[in-house]
Design a protein around this motif. Structure first.
Motif, PDB file in Angstrom:
ATOM      1  N   PHE A 147     -42.487 -13.298 -29.919  1.00  0.00           N
ATOM      2  CA  PHE A 147     -43.232 -14.250 -29.191  1.00  0.00           C
ATOM      3  C   PHE A 147     -42.577 -15.894 -29.229  1.00  0.00           C
ATOM      4  N   LEU A 148     -42.088 -16.152 -28.101  1.00  0.00           N
ATOM      5  CA  LEU A 148     -41.545 -17.556 -28.038  1.00  0.00           C
ATOM      6  C   LEU A 148     -42.612 -18.351 -27.372  1.00  0.00           C
ATOM      7  N   LEU A 149     -42.489 -19.659 -27.820  1.00  0.00           N
ATOM      8  CA  LEU A 149     -43.554 -20.688 -27.218  1.00  0.00           C
ATOM      9  C   LEU A 149     -42.816 -22.148 -26.694  1.00  0.00           C
ATOM     10  N   SER A 150     -43.027 -22.305 -25.413  1.00  0.00           N
ATOM     11  CA  SER A 150     -42.363 -23.545 -25.041  1.00  0.00           C
ATOM     12  C   SER A 150     -43.517 -24.476 -24.272  1.00  0.00           C
ATOM     13  N   THR A 151     -43.204 -25.569 -24.256  1.00  0.00           N
ATOM     14  CA  THR A 151     -44.316 -26.726 -23.903  1.00  0.00           C
ATOM     15  C   THR A 151     -43.739 -26.899 -22.421  1.00  0.00           C
ATOM     16  N   THR A 152     -44.892 -27.112 -21.237  1.00  0.00           N
ATOM     17  CA  THR A 152     -44.419 -27.692 -20.213  1.00  0.00           C
ATOM     18  C   THR A 152     -44.537 -29.193 -20.108  1.00  0.00           C
ATOM     19  N   TYR A 153     -44.038 -29.749 -18.944  1.00  0.00           N
ATOM     20  CA  TYR A 153     -44.383 -31.295 -18.776  1.00  0.00           C
ATOM     21  C   TYR A 153     -45.756 -31.496 -19.019  1.00  0.00           C
ATOM     22  N   GLY A 154     -46.955 -30.676 -18.479  1.00  0.00           N
ATOM     23  CA  GLY A 154     -48.085 -31.042 -18.503  1.00  0.00           C
ATOM     24  C   GLY A 154     -48.911 -30.847 -19.842  1.00  0.00           C
ATOM     25  N   GLY A 155     -47.933 -30.472 -20.683  1.00  0.00           N
ATOM     26  CA  GLY A 155     -48.571 -30.207 -22.124  1.00  0.00           C
ATOM     27  C   GLY A 155     -49.454 -28.954 -22.276  1.00  0.00           C
ATOM     28  N   GLN A 156     -49.063 -27.758 -21.196  1.00  0.00           N
ATOM     29  CA  GLN A 156     -49.462 -26.445 -21.590  1.00  0.00           C
ATOM     30  C   GLN A 156     -48.378 -25.592 -22.281  1.00  0.00           C
ATOM     31  N   THR A 157     -48.566 -24.498 -22.863  1.00  0.00           N
ATOM     32  CA  THR A 157     -47.678 -23.783 -23.440  1.00  0.00           C
ATOM     33  C   THR A 157     -47.413 -22.532 -22.721  1.00  0.00           C
ATOM     34  N   VAL A 158     -46.051 -22.211 -22.675  1.00  0.00           N
ATOM     35  CA  VAL A 158     -45.375 -20.856 -21.925  1.00  0.00           C
ATOM     36  C   VAL A 158     -45.389 -19.948 -23.167  1.00  0.00           C
ATOM     37  N   LEU A 159     -46.142 -18.932 -23.056  1.00  0.00           N
ATOM     38  CA  LEU A 159     -45.865 -17.797 -23.887  1.00  0.00           C
ATOM     39  C   LEU A 159     -44.784 -16.795 -23.252  1.00  0.00           C
ATOM     40  N   HIS A 160     -43.766 -16.645 -23.983  1.00  0.00           N
ATOM     41  CA  HIS A 160     -42.789 -15.739 -23.507  1.00  0.00           C
ATOM     42  C   HIS A 160     -43.019 -14.632 -24.551  1.00  0.00           C
ATOM     43  N   HIS A 161     -43.033 -13.349 -24.293  1.00  0.00           N
ATOM     44  CA  HIS A 161     -43.673 -12.254 -25.151  1.00  0.00           C
ATOM     45  C   HIS A 161     -42.657 -10.969 -24.599  1.00  0.00           C
ATOM     46  N   GLY A 162     -42.289 -10.192 -25.518  1.00  0.00           N
ATOM     47  CA  GLY A 162     -41.419  -9.172 -25.097  1.00  0.00           C
ATOM     48  C   GLY A 162     -40.665  -8.320 -26.351  1.00  0.00           C
ATOM     49  N   GLU A 163     -39.828  -7.461 -25.779  1.00  0.00           N
ATOM     50  CA  GLU A 163     -39.022  -6.734 -26.822  1.00  0.00           C
ATOM     51  C   GLU A 163     -37.817  -6.337 -26.203  1.00  0.00           C
ATOM     52  N   ASP A 164     -36.747  -6.469 -27.232  1.00  0.00           N
ATOM     53  CA  ASP A 164     -35.531  -6.025 -26.880  1.00  0.00           C
ATOM     54  C   ASP A 164     -35.226  -4.796 -27.389  1.00  0.00           C
ATOM     55  N   TYR A 165     -34.641  -3.881 -26.770  1.00  0.00           N
ATOM     56  CA  TYR A 165     -34.322  -2.459 -27.214  1.00  0.00           C
ATOM     57  C   TYR A 165     -32.699  -2.207 -26.982  1.00  0.00           C
TER      58      TYR A 165
END
Length: 172
Positions: free
Chosen positions: A111-129
């Motif tokens: 689960f990786l979290l980043s912030t947009t310019y508007g202050g929202q959060t982008v959730l990057h979620h997944g798995e590496d196999y």
């Protein structure tokens, strides 16, 4: 002849253990990354809202083992173990697990979290196999887990946005 067969077998095994692929989803959430982090790390409340990981026990600290119950949309629940690799508050939660024999199927859940310019959060979620079984399981994992990740992302979004704006439901 036996030597050549052995060498081809070793080369094939080396190739197979390096096979990789990633399942990744991205969801924009109208909440701060701290609020999303609070939802992700409140594992005691998972049974009440988390449709995929219905139970998670163990400290979310690097190097610590965790146990969790995965409930795919169709089928029996699965009890799994992993080791927390990264837990950077507000930014990254990552654990690794897989099959007991290294090189067959190693899984890195993130689960990786980043912030947009508007202050929202982008959730990057997944798995590496990675591993010998990765190419064989790719179609099955893609078909079953990608929709489950999207469902979980939407649950995280709803819970985080409710936390960010507790009166939003009253105003709607």
């Amino acid at each position: 002849m036996k030597k050549r067969t052995f060498l081809f077998g070793i080369a094939g095994l080396a190739w197979a253990t390096r096979q990789r692929f990633t399942l990744r989803t991205d969801t924009t959430i109208a909440a701060s990354h701290e609020e999303v982090w609070a939802v992700l790390t409140d594992t005691a409340s998972y049974p009440g809202w988390n449709p995929l990981i219905t139970e998670l026990t163990g400290p979310l600290r690097p190097g610590e083992p965790i146990r969790f119950v995965l409930q795919p949309s169709a089928g029996q629940s699965i009890r799994l173990r992993a080791n927390v690799m990264q837990a950077e508050p507000g930014f990254e939660l990552r654990w690794q697990g897989g099959l007991p024999l290294p090189g067959l199927l190693d899984i890195d859940h993130f689960f990786l979290l980043s912030t947009t310019y508007g202050g929202q959060t982008v959730l990057h979620h997944g798995e590496d196999y990675k591993g010998a079984l990765a190419p064989l399981l790719r179609p099955l994992l893609t078909r079953q887990l990608l929709p489950a990740f999207e469902t979980l992302n939407q649950a995280i979004k709803r819970r985080s946005e409710r936390t960010a704006s507790p009166h939003a439901e009253e105003q709607a």
